[in-house]
Scaffold this motif. Structure first.
Motif, short mmCIF file in Angstrom:
data_model
loop_
_atom_site.label_atom_id
_atom_site.label_comp_id
_atom_site.label_asym_id
_atom_site.label_seq_id
_atom_site.Cartn_x
_atom_site.Cartn_y
_atom_site.Cartn_z
N LEU A 121 0.42 -1.13 0.05
CA LEU A 121 -0.11 -0.07 -0.45
C LEU A 121 0.21 1.38 0.11
O LEU A 121 0.87 2.11 -0.28
CB LEU A 121 -1.11 0.03 1.46
CG LEU A 121 -2.22 -1.09 0.93
CD1 LEU A 121 -3.28 -0.96 2.34
CD2 LEU A 121 -3.23 -0.58 0.31
N SER A 131 -6.06 4.90 -4.22
CA SER A 131 -7.35 6.11 -4.01
C SER A 131 -8.26 4.89 -3.67
O SER A 131 -8.86 4.61 -2.59
CB SER A 131 -7.29 6.83 -4.29
OG SER A 131 -8.24 7.25 -4.12
N HIS A 184 -8.41 1.87 -3.22
CA HIS A 184 -8.22 0.79 -1.66
C HIS A 184 -8.77 1.87 -0.42
O HIS A 184 -9.18 0.80 0.72
CB HIS A 184 -6.72 0.34 -1.11
CG HIS A 184 -6.61 -0.55 -1.72
ND1 HIS A 184 -5.80 -0.55 -2.97
CD2 HIS A 184 -6.29 -2.52 -1.92
CE1 HIS A 184 -5.34 -1.88 -3.26
NE2 HIS A 184 -5.75 -2.71 -2.74
N THR A 185 -8.87 2.60 -0.32
CA THR A 185 -9.29 4.08 0.73
C THR A 185 -10.46 3.85 0.29
O THR A 185 -11.34 4.88 1.23
CB THR A 185 -8.55 4.41 0.77
OG1 THR A 185 -8.10 6.02 -0.27
CG2 THR A 185 -7.17 4.42 1.09
N THR A 186 -11.64 3.42 -0.83
CA THR A 186 -12.82 4.69 -1.57
C THR A 186 -14.00 3.14 -0.71
O THR A 186 -14.12 1.83 -1.77
CB THR A 186 -12.80 4.90 -2.95
OG1 THR A 186 -11.83 5.81 -3.15
CG2 THR A 186 -14.20 5.13 -3.35
N PHE A 204 -11.44 -1.24 -1.83
CA PHE A 204 -11.81 -1.42 -0.57
C PHE A 204 -12.89 -2.44 0.17
O PHE A 204 -12.17 -2.65 1.24
CB PHE A 204 -12.75 0.03 -0.75
CG PHE A 204 -12.86 0.13 1.37
CD1 PHE A 204 -12.34 1.07 2.24
CD2 PHE A 204 -14.13 -0.16 1.60
CE1 PHE A 204 -12.85 0.85 3.02
CE2 PHE A 204 -14.46 0.41 3.36
CZ PHE A 204 -13.53 0.94 3.48
N THR A 240 -11.36 -4.78 3.63
CA THR A 240 -11.80 -5.45 4.57
C THR A 240 -12.19 -6.49 5.02
O THR A 240 -12.48 -7.10 6.10
CB THR A 240 -13.46 -4.33 4.23
OG1 THR A 240 -13.59 -2.89 4.51
CG2 THR A 240 -14.59 -4.96 5.65
#
Length: 249
Positions: free
Chosen positions: A15, A27, A29-31, A37, A41
């Protein structure tokens, strides 16, 4: 548990590299709601459940149902994460070099066999490594020779059956490739890499079958170490194959 911690560190480093070199991928991965994402999780659920599962196996000896449930949560979280992330990563790669419709077509072409392949590989790896772990812990957790003979036979069968499925997915994936790409692969060293990993996987299956049918697998513990070593060689060849395959597609 040690391997899980190493995997967490590798994931964090990946990451970090994505943040610096591939900000769009980071981005994603964090949306919230994006496949990456959701996959991250699922990976988080696996990490939490796994880190709870590993150190509690002795303490939960009398709560087998709860311990099995915790292990299943970790296992299915890992498999679900793979099922989400593999197609997402393929689509991300293809979309950088092809229009959307073509990228989706390429993704659909190989996502199913690749997702199934890696899900089966998870199960085979867990069982293959557990055999080595059982042998290493033999004299530290002495539950008796009968226990370890039984556990080794079970682990060998758990390693062999997913590996057979994994090898089947290799043929499924090759069959899904366009004919021109199949011809191209046969004319390059990748054909030997692919044949080599299939042959090594078959040898692993034979060794696990031998251990699974033996009445005294503890006397054959060298085969468990050999099969684990061959498994990692096969995994390395598989990774090399598909890194190169992605560049060809």
């Amino acid at each position: 548990m040690i391997l899980t911690i190493v995997m967490i560190l590798i994931c964090g480093a990946s990451l970090g590299i994505a943040l610096v070199k591939y900000p769009d991928l980071f981005s994603a991965h964090t949306t919230p709601g994006s496949p990456f994402f959701n996959g991250l999780t699922a990976f988080g659920v696996f990490v939490v459940a796994g880190l709870l599962y590993f150190p509690t196996w002795k303490k939960m000896r009398n709560a087998k149902a709860a311990h099995i449930a915790l292990g299943l949560v970790a296992t299915f979280a890992a498999i679900i994460g793979l099922a989400i992330v593999v197609p997402a990563k393929l689509a991300f790669n293809f979309s950088m070099t092809a229009p959307s419709a073509e990228a989706l077509a390429k993704t659909a072409m190989i996502a199913q066999p690749m997702s199934a392949m890696y899900a089966l590989l998870i199960l085979a790896a867990a069982a293959a490594l557990s055999m080595v772990y059982l042998i290493v812990r033999r004299h530290k957790d002495d539950f008796g020779r009968d226990y370890y003979n039984f556990a080794l036979r079970i682990a060998a069968r758990w390693a062999m059956l997913p590996m057979i499925g994994f090898l089947g997915c290799q043929g499924w994936l090759y069959a899904r490739l366009p004919e021109n790409l199949q011809t191209l692969i046969l004319g390059t060293p990748l054909a030997f890499v692919w044949a080599g990993l299939a042959a090594i996987g078959a040898i692993c299956c034979f060794l696990w079958l031998f251990l699974g049918r033996s009445e005294t697998p503890l006397r054959l513990k060298g085969l468990a170490f050999l099969a684990a070593a061959l498994f990692w060689v096969m995994h390395a060849l598989n990774a090399a194959l598909f890194v190169n395959l992605m560049t060809m597609i």
